[in-house]
Scaffold this motif. Structure first.
Motif, PDB file in Angstrom:
ATOM      1  N   ASN A   1       2.870  13.900   4.181  1.00 37.57           N
ATOM      2  CA  ASN A   1       3.485  12.989   4.630  1.00 37.57           C
ATOM      3  C   ASN A   1       3.205  11.709   3.750  1.00 37.57           C
ATOM      4  O   ASN A   1       2.076  11.532   3.113  1.00 37.57           O
ATOM      5  N   ASP A   2       3.958  10.696   3.607  1.00 38.70           N
ATOM      6  CA  ASP A   2       3.950   9.596   2.620  1.00 38.70           C
ATOM      7  C   ASP A   2       3.955   8.077   3.696  1.00 38.70           C
ATOM      8  O   ASP A   2       4.789   8.314   4.677  1.00 38.70           O
ATOM      9  N   LEU A   3       3.069   7.271   3.762  1.00 41.16           N
ATOM     10  CA  LEU A   3       3.060   6.137   4.494  1.00 41.16           C
ATOM     11  C   LEU A   3       2.558   4.856   3.573  1.00 41.16           C
ATOM     12  O   LEU A   3       1.740   5.202   2.912  1.00 41.16           O
ATOM     13  N   GLY A   4       3.497   3.675   3.621  1.00 40.61           N
ATOM     14  CA  GLY A   4       3.498   2.687   3.022  1.00 40.61           C
ATOM     15  C   GLY A   4       4.204   1.690   3.500  1.00 40.61           C
ATOM     16  O   GLY A   4       4.678   1.636   4.427  1.00 40.61           O
ATOM     17  N   GLY A   5       3.894   0.485   2.585  1.00 41.10           N
ATOM     18  CA  GLY A   5       4.578  -0.557   2.954  1.00 41.10           C
ATOM     19  C   GLY A   5       4.184  -2.009   2.288  1.00 41.10           C
ATOM     20  O   GLY A   5       3.486  -1.845   1.404  1.00 41.10           O
ATOM     21  N   VAL A   6       4.983  -3.040   2.419  1.00 42.87           N
ATOM     22  CA  VAL A   6       4.740  -4.355   1.944  1.00 42.87           C
ATOM     23  C   VAL A   6       4.669  -5.343   3.009  1.00 42.87           C
ATOM     24  O   VAL A   6       5.391  -5.411   4.028  1.00 42.87           O
ATOM     25  N   ALA A   7       3.611  -6.190   2.964  1.00 46.29           N
ATOM     26  CA  ALA A   7       3.558  -7.575   3.933  1.00 46.29           C
ATOM     27  C   ALA A   7       3.133  -8.723   3.203  1.00 46.29           C
ATOM     28  O   ALA A   7       2.605  -8.653   2.026  1.00 46.29           O
ATOM     29  N   LEU A   8       3.811  -9.807   3.819  1.00 41.66           N
ATOM     30  CA  LEU A   8       3.640 -11.017   3.122  1.00 41.66           C
ATOM     31  C   LEU A   8       3.128 -11.905   4.231  1.00 41.66           C
ATOM     32  O   LEU A   8       3.710 -12.199   5.439  1.00 41.66           O
ATOM     33  N   ARG A   9       1.884 -12.499   4.140  1.00 43.50           N
ATOM     34  CA  ARG A   9       1.226 -13.360   5.030  1.00 43.50           C
ATOM     35  C   ARG A   9       0.920 -14.997   4.447  1.00 43.50           C
ATOM     36  O   ARG A   9       0.394 -14.964   3.514  1.00 43.50           O
ATOM     37  N   VAL A  10       1.454 -15.627   5.252  1.00 43.02           N
ATOM     38  CA  VAL A  10       1.317 -17.042   4.977  1.00 43.02           C
ATOM     39  C   VAL A  10       0.546 -17.897   6.055  1.00 43.02           C
ATOM     40  O   VAL A  10       0.811 -17.727   7.373  1.00 43.02           O
ATOM     41  N   LYS A  11      -0.302 -18.578   5.477  1.00 40.31           N
ATOM     42  CA  LYS A  11      -1.359 -19.446   6.591  1.00 40.31           C
ATOM     43  C   LYS A  11      -1.335 -20.750   5.723  1.00 40.31           C
ATOM     44  O   LYS A  11      -1.720 -20.986   4.710  1.00 40.31           O
ATOM     45  N   TRP A  12      -0.830 -21.630   6.748  1.00 42.49           N
ATOM     46  CA  TRP A  12      -1.002 -22.986   6.266  1.00 42.49           C
ATOM     47  C   TRP A  12      -1.772 -23.914   7.246  1.00 42.49           C
ATOM     48  O   TRP A  12      -1.508 -24.044   8.718  1.00 42.49           O
TER      49      TRP A  12
ATOM     50  N   ASP B   1       0.934  -1.328   0.024  1.00 38.82           N
ATOM     51  CA  ASP B   1       0.076   0.045   0.044  1.00 38.82           C
ATOM     52  C   ASP B   1       0.901   1.307  -0.001  1.00 38.82           C
ATOM     53  O   ASP B   1       1.920   1.311   0.494  1.00 38.82           O
ATOM     54  N   TRP B   2       0.294   2.362  -0.358  1.00 40.56           N
ATOM     55  CA  TRP B   2       1.259   3.524  -0.583  1.00 40.56           C
ATOM     56  C   TRP B   2      -0.052   4.712  -0.338  1.00 40.56           C
ATOM     57  O   TRP B   2      -1.047   4.627  -0.909  1.00 40.56           O
ATOM     58  N   ASN B   3       0.296   5.536   0.541  1.00 36.32           N
ATOM     59  CA  ASN B   3      -0.751   6.645   0.900  1.00 36.32           C
ATOM     60  C   ASN B   3       0.067   8.008   1.040  1.00 36.32           C
ATOM     61  O   ASN B   3       1.131   8.115   1.596  1.00 36.32           O
ATOM     62  N   ARG B   4      -0.306   9.038   0.452  1.00 39.68           N
ATOM     63  CA  ARG B   4       0.199  10.492   0.602  1.00 39.68           C
ATOM     64  C   ARG B   4      -1.051  11.303   1.134  1.00 39.68           C
ATOM     65  O   ARG B   4      -2.003  11.249   0.797  1.00 39.68           O
ATOM     66  N   GLN B   5      -0.500  12.492   1.889  1.00 38.70           N
ATOM     67  CA  GLN B   5      -1.292  13.384   2.399  1.00 38.70           C
ATOM     68  C   GLN B   5      -0.778  14.657   2.254  1.00 38.70           C
ATOM     69  O   GLN B   5       0.366  14.867   2.581  1.00 38.70           O
ATOM     70  N   GLU B   6      -1.299  15.588   1.465  1.00 36.72           N
ATOM     71  CA  GLU B   6      -0.922  16.884   1.174  1.00 36.72           C
ATOM     72  C   GLU B   6      -1.554  17.920   1.797  1.00 36.72           C
ATOM     73  O   GLU B   6      -2.060  18.679   1.013  1.00 36.72           O
ATOM     74  N   ALA B   7      -1.833  18.069   2.930  1.00 42.20           N
ATOM     75  CA  ALA B   7      -3.135  19.327   3.438  1.00 42.20           C
ATOM     76  C   ALA B   7      -2.082  20.358   3.873  1.00 42.20           C
ATOM     77  O   ALA B   7      -0.867  20.442   4.121  1.00 42.20           O
ATOM     78  N   ILE B   8      -2.868  21.572   3.424  1.00 40.39           N
ATOM     79  CA  ILE B   8      -2.505  22.651   3.994  1.00 40.39           C
ATOM     80  C   ILE B   8      -2.745  22.935   5.555  1.00 40.39           C
ATOM     81  O   ILE B   8      -3.887  23.211   6.090  1.00 40.39           O
ATOM     82  N   CYS B   9      -1.701  22.597   6.407  1.00 36.42           N
ATOM     83  CA  CYS B   9      -2.069  22.174   7.895  1.00 36.42           C
ATOM     84  C   CYS B   9      -0.939  22.399   8.629  1.00 36.42           C
ATOM     85  O   CYS B   9       0.300  22.038   7.995  1.00 36.42           O
ATOM     86  N   CYS B  10      -0.752  22.594   9.826  1.00 37.27           N
ATOM     87  CA  CYS B  10      -1.760  22.861  10.800  1.00 37.27           C
ATOM     88  C   CYS B  10      -1.894  24.080  11.523  1.00 37.27           C
ATOM     89  O   CYS B  10      -0.885  24.610  11.987  1.00 37.27           O
ATOM     90  N   GLY B  11      -2.947  24.979  11.892  1.00 45.28           N
ATOM     91  CA  GLY B  11      -3.079  26.106  12.472  1.00 45.28           C
ATOM     92  C   GLY B  11      -3.991  25.968  13.447  1.00 45.28           C
ATOM     93  O   GLY B  11      -4.665  24.784  13.992  1.00 45.28           O
ATOM     94  N   SER B  12      -4.155  27.141  14.185  1.00 46.86           N
ATOM     95  CA  SER B  12      -5.300  27.144  15.455  1.00 46.86           C
ATOM     96  C   SER B  12      -5.776  28.399  15.282  1.00 46.86           C
ATOM     97  O   SER B  12      -5.335  29.443  14.553  1.00 46.86           O
ATOM     98  N   VAL B  13      -6.873  28.901  15.921  1.00 42.90           N
ATOM     99  CA  VAL B  13      -7.694  30.013  16.310  1.00 42.90           C
ATOM    100  C   VAL B  13      -7.380  30.769  17.626  1.00 42.90           C
ATOM    101  O   VAL B  13      -7.346  30.090  18.449  1.00 42.90           O
ATOM    102  N   PHE B  14      -7.459  32.005  18.038  1.00 41.15           N
ATOM    103  CA  PHE B  14      -7.523  32.674  19.109  1.00 41.15           C
ATOM    104  C   PHE B  14      -8.617  32.129  19.841  1.00 41.15           C
ATOM    105  O   PHE B  14      -9.840  32.143  19.125  1.00 41.15           O
TER     106      PHE B  14
END
Length: 860
Positions: A353-364, A291-304
């Motif tokens: 931010n980018d987040l992702g990875g690879v997984a191998l699942r074996v079930k026997w 999987d691969w995920n990307r987030q490109e938000a104009i962030c982060c602030g706050s208000v008075f």
């Protein structure tokens, strides 16, 4: 020490639809959730079915659940399949407090990440000022409230298809092709790879199928909201199947920045997941997922939000500083009403931010038992830009701490099922490397705002009037963490007889953390700033002022330890539809290291005793009953719990701008206890309803040296005969720390509820048979503290939210509906922040306003 604080502040269900799409290789979208609102896979409701089949969460499980769900549509007596105990069983047969939310409920309520999930699971709390500074807690515990510190573990584990996600940042990204989510409350270390003392969020995605299927969904709404999802699955060969899913979400921000002329707090997420399932024999399945995920938000602030009096001199509190800013021209916030949603932060904002990875699942499948191996690599690349002074002034002109993480996990698990005994044996290995490069810089307005007004130079001029003292002062931070964890765990189920089961579990854990932290300080022209005893006069005054803001430091903290934990659960089947259970757990959360620096002594040397923190020691008690009645049309589950934590790991925050953003310390004792009740009813195919309640009493039992609230901060250091001043007394005497024993833990409401209902009528639309339906989902939470130390200025009042949806659901897989969330436009705050420097500034993050839109989706 007498208490300085202790302040108070007033303030599926059965989707009744003949149009459920039948997935021949995945889970059936189905009926009413039992422990929480959910649409999830169903199996036949006969007692014991599915409880001991040794299945893991793979495609075979989806096949069985889907076929059983098809045959069960005509009856009310259906149960949700969960894999909380690493085998497929019904939620009502699991002696764990568990909430289950299915894929359709996620879509219908707009709960497309963990942050939205808390409106459906009231025992769960989620807080995020940006993706890195995010935390998931259950029953008020899990991660300390405040700035994230990489040197400790999370108390709530996040798992996706058996893979542990070490960074909570993943919780801010979209759920991707999710089948169902299980929120497990209480310690889970004897069944899960990583030790989790507060609970786990177990996410199961839809698996590849050997029959072709697909789905697509499009949503449009106000605030330029656009969300698209699609998934396709099917065979590539006789033994090889594939599934690909994609999701994209974008939305305009909810806060308008008058300085940059743009909306901030936006959403811009995209994710893709691909899976290959190879079944060379009926007994062996191998799944490769990426999987691969990307987030490109104009962030982060706050208000008075407001100001509150501190113990600083009056001319050093926010109103006076703002009036004197910009050479006397003054500074005015864009609005004093936080729900105008206006900000004027002047630094560049980014939460990429980018987040992702690879997984191998074996079930026997070995006959009597099942051997499962899960091998995974994940990465996270964080690219932030922040405004740390929360204002439109150039005080902190730059705050950037980009970080890169790589993690590797290997879990090996054997599940055995027999007539009298079931057991799970597992081993888990985890390695994580985090590298962070930080840059913090002060601007032209910093000297007057930050420095003491009494300091003068030899010519009689005030130090605060010399802008060049701090303008351009820069700290370069470099740090890394190497985190290794090894564990062996197991759980046995002894069926004493047809009604009574005894279930002991054990875990042996080894943890090692090695870190490095270095802060170098420079002037605008690149000249290093260091401690220099040879300096005198004005040079010493100016150098000391700079070191009071950014001080060089270098430490290499290290921690290692072995821990043994265990639990014991007994459950008794009082009748076919009533389960009683009780459990005790003695467990721990791994010790840690301070990765953001440590306090310094009078000479400026780091206090190395603060570089490491001890493990949390946890004792947990739980009693519960799970019941169904009225021919299983109604479900009522009730849980009572108590958790005692010794050496609780807390965030301690420093009020100055850059001396030390925050560090970890052991806080003595913490206790959380409460009662949870989950009720659902489904009297007919035309109506269902649910209500879930959590009462949580979470307190510091002993914390005698906590950071003080802002009203007790910023004043003079008391001498031996000086009396600590009252809250907010200008130029008062402030304690070095405060005793907050007996006060409430931050971020947790005493009362939290979720509730809702759906009604439908059979009809036709454009010649298609189906149902028109109207649904409602509501939530409420009582007031809670938004500061690690309770303050009169940072209580967030309780609030209720209401979401509605109405549409048409066709029998052949088509659905269209309109929705409105926060329908009554409730103004509320998600978090409040104490501004740096003890000036009394309080800013906040408003919750979403009313949003509305429409969704159309189909399956084929």
């Amino acid at each position: 020490m007498s208490k300085y604080l202790g302040l108070s502040h007033s303030q599926t269900r059965r989707r009744s639809s003949a149009s459920l799409a039948l997935s021949l290789g995945g889970l059936l979208w189905a009926s009413l959730a039992l422990a929480a609102p959910a649409y999830a896979a169903e199996i036949d409701g006969d007692y014991g079915v599915g409880a001991d089949d040794g299945l893991d969460s793979t495609a075979e499980q989806g096949d069985q659940a889907g076929r059983a769900g098809q045959s069960a549509q005509a009856s009310y007596g259906n149960d949700i399949v969960v894999t909380a105990r690493r085998r497929a069983e019904t939620a009502q047969d699991v002696p764990i407090a568990i909430s289950v939310v299915g894929g359709d409920q996620i879509d219908n309520t707009g709960a497309f990440n963990v942050g939205r999930l808390q409106q459906l699971a009231p025992a769960l709390q989620f807080y995020s000022s940006n993706p890195r500074n995010s935390s998931v807690n259950i029953r008020g515990i899990g991660a300390p409230f405040g700035l994230t510190n990489d040197g400790i573990e999370q108390g709530v584990g996040i798992y996706v298809d058996d893979v542990y996600y070490a960074r909570v940042a993943s919780a801010t990204l979209d759920f991707l092709d999710v089948s169902q989510i299980e929120v497990l409350r209480g310690p889970q270390g004897t069944l899960y790879g990583k030790n989790t003392t507060a609970g786990a969020v177990n996410i199961t995605t839809n698996q590849p199928t050997f029959d072709f299927e697909g789905k697509a969904e499009l949503s449009l709404g106000n605030l330029n909201f656009k969300q698209a999802k699609a998934a396709i699955s099917g065979p590539l060969t006789e033994n090889l199947a594939a599934r690909v899913a994609i999701s994209s979400t974008s939305r305009r921000g909810t806060i308008y920045n008058v300085t940059s002329d743009q909306y901030i707090q936006s959403q811009d997420n995209i994710g893709i997941r691909g899976q290959l399932l190879w079944k060379p024999t009926d007994a062996l399945s191998i799944t490769l997922a990426g999987d691969w995920n990307r987030q490109e938000a104009i962030c982060c602030g706050s208000v008075f939000v407001r100001t509150g009096a501190t113990q600083r001199p009056l001319n050093r509190q926010f109103e006076a500083l703002a009036a004197a800013a910009r050479g006397g021209a003054g500074y005015v916030v864009p609005s004093t009403n936080p729900y105008d949603r206006l900000s004027d932060v002047d630094a560049t904002l980014n939460a990429g931010n980018d987040l992702g990875g690879v997984a191998l699942r074996v079930k026997w499948d070995l006959g009597a038992g099942t051997l499962t191996s899960v091998t995974a690599w994940r990465y996270w690349d964080w690219r932030p830009e922040n405004d740390r002074d929360f204002t439109g002034l150039s005080i902190v002109s730059k705050s950037q701490n980009p970080s890169q993480q790589n993690q590797y996990t290997q879990e090996l698990r054997y599940n055995y099922s027999g007539d009298r005994f079931d057991f799970v044996l597992g081993g888990f290995a985890f390695y994580q490397r985090i590298d962070t490069q930080g840059t913090e810089q002060h601007g032209a307005d910093s000297s007057r705002w930050t420095l003491s007004p009494s300091a003068t130079l030899s010519d009689g001029s005030l130090l605060v009037d010399t802008a060049s003292v701090l303008n351009g002062l820069t700290a370069i931070n470099t740090q890394y963490l190497k985190n290794t964890s090894l564990a062996a765990f197991g759980q046995l189920s002894w069926k004493v007889n047809d009604r009574l089961t005894i279930q002991p579990g054990v875990r042996l854990n080894y943890d090692k953390k090695d870190g490095f932290y270095q802060r170098l300080v420079y002037l605008a022209d690149g000249t290093p700033v260091v401690r220099n005893s040879a300096l005198t006069g004005d040079a010493k005054t100016i150098n000391d002022a700079r070191l009071g803001v950014f001080a060089p430091q270098e430490i290499s903290p290290s921690f290692s330890d072995w821990n043994f934990s265990y639990d014991l659960t007994a459950h008794y089947k009082l009748s076919r539809d009533i389960l009683l259970y009780g459990s005790y757990a003695k467990t721990f959360k791994s010790g840690g290291i301070n990765q953001n620096g440590v306090p310094a002594d009078a000479s400026g040397a780091p206090i190395l005793a603060a570089a490491t923190i001890k493990p949390e020691s946890v004792q947990h008690f739980e009693l519960g009953v799970k019941s169904q009645f009225w021919d299983r049309r109604a479900t009522l589950n009730v849980t009572a719990f108590r958790t005692d934590i010794q050496d609780y790991q807390a965030n301690v925050n420093n009020g100055q701008f850059g001396v030390l953003r925050g560090y970890l310390a052991n806080a003595g004792k913490v206790r959380t206890q409460g009662i949870e009740a989950d009720f659902s009813i489904r009297p007919s195919e035309r109506f269902n309803a649910y209500s879930n309640l959590a009462y949580t009493d979470a307190k510091y039992k002993k914390f005698v040296d906590a950071p003080c609230a802002p009203e007790y901060s910023g004043g003079r250091t008391p001498g031996a005969n000086d009396v600590i001043s009252g809250p907010g007394v200008p130029n008062g005497f402030s304690p070095a720390n405060c005793d907050i024993s007996g006060t409430r833990l931050p971020g947790v409401s005493k009362w939290a509820l979720s509730f809702g209902a759906e009604v439908n009528i059979p009809s036709q639309l454009f010649g298609e048979d189906g149902q028109f339906y109207l649904g409602y989902d509501g939530s409420y939470r009582s007031k809670y503290s938004s500061n690690p130390t309770p303050s009169a200025y940072t209580w967030i009042d309780g609030y209720a939210l209401s979401n509605f949806r109405a549409g048409f659901r066709a029998d052949r897989g088509f659905e269209a509906y309109a929705w409105v969330r926060n329908a009554f436009a409730k103004d509320y705050m998600e978090q409040l922040f104490v501004g740096p420097g003890n000036t009394g500034l309080i800013t906040g993050l408003p919750g979403d306003p009313r949003t509305w839109g429409g969704t159309i989706k189909g399956r084929f």
